[in-house]
Scaffold this motif. Structure first.
Motif, short mmCIF file in Angstrom:
data_model
loop_
_atom_site.label_atom_id
_atom_site.label_comp_id
_atom_site.label_asym_id
_atom_site.label_seq_id
_atom_site.Cartn_x
_atom_site.Cartn_y
_atom_site.Cartn_z
N ILE A 3 0.86 -1.18 0.00
CA ILE A 3 0.00 0.00 0.00
C ILE A 3 0.90 1.23 0.00
O ILE A 3 1.77 1.35 0.86
N ILE A 4 0.69 2.11 -0.95
CA ILE A 4 1.46 3.34 -1.02
C ILE A 4 0.49 4.50 -0.93
O ILE A 4 -0.47 4.58 -1.71
N ILE A 5 0.74 5.38 0.03
CA ILE A 5 -0.12 6.54 0.23
C ILE A 5 0.76 7.79 0.18
O ILE A 5 1.74 7.88 0.92
N GLU A 6 0.42 8.71 -0.68
CA GLU A 6 1.14 9.97 -0.74
C GLU A 6 0.21 11.07 -0.25
O GLU A 6 -0.86 11.28 -0.82
N LEU A 7 0.61 11.73 0.84
CA LEU A 7 -0.22 12.74 1.49
C LEU A 7 0.57 14.02 1.73
O LEU A 7 1.79 13.98 1.89
N THR A 8 -0.15 15.11 1.79
CA THR A 8 0.48 16.36 2.23
C THR A 8 0.69 16.25 3.74
O THR A 8 0.17 15.35 4.40
N GLU A 9 1.44 17.18 4.31
CA GLU A 9 1.67 17.17 5.75
C GLU A 9 0.35 17.24 6.51
O GLU A 9 0.15 16.51 7.49
N GLN A 10 -0.56 18.10 6.06
CA GLN A 10 -1.85 18.23 6.72
C GLN A 10 -2.68 16.95 6.59
O GLN A 10 -3.28 16.50 7.55
#
Length: 108
Positions: A3-10
């Protein structure tokens, strides 16, 4: 499974808070159900009340059987999130996860 999740800091912060809240809710539910099962009193009369009690105990036990592994999985994911060097990219490799937590039968 990977599972790869790319998120902003928020987004990462909200994701982490969501996992924490979900874990707390599952733990609370698990404790409440265990208490309900432990403190349930068997009806004195045999009949409809007894059948209703049996069904309620089966429902509680079935629900407990579902939320316990969910709690473990959420705890594992939360641990991975907490250990991630970059909160903007979280990678989880579940291939080494114990049997049963990957949806496989423990009895194969």
């Amino acid at each position: 499974m990977r599972i790869i999740i790319e998120l902003t800091e928020q987004q990462a912060k909200v994701f982490q808070e969501t996992l924490e809240t979900t874990l707390q809710a599952l733990v609370f539910q698990e404790i409440q159900i265990k208490d309900a099962i432990d403190n349930a009193e068997l009806p004195h009369e045999i009949g409809d009340e007894s059948k209703k009690w049996d069904q309620e105990m089966r429902n509680l036990t079935a629900f407990l059987a579902k939320i316990s592994p969910q709690r473990v999985l959420i705890a594992e994911i939360l641990h991975t999130v907490n250990q991630a060097d970059k909160k903007t990219k979280i990678t989880t490799d579940l291939s080494n996860m114990p049997k049963g937590l990957r949806g496989e039968s423990l009895f194969e």
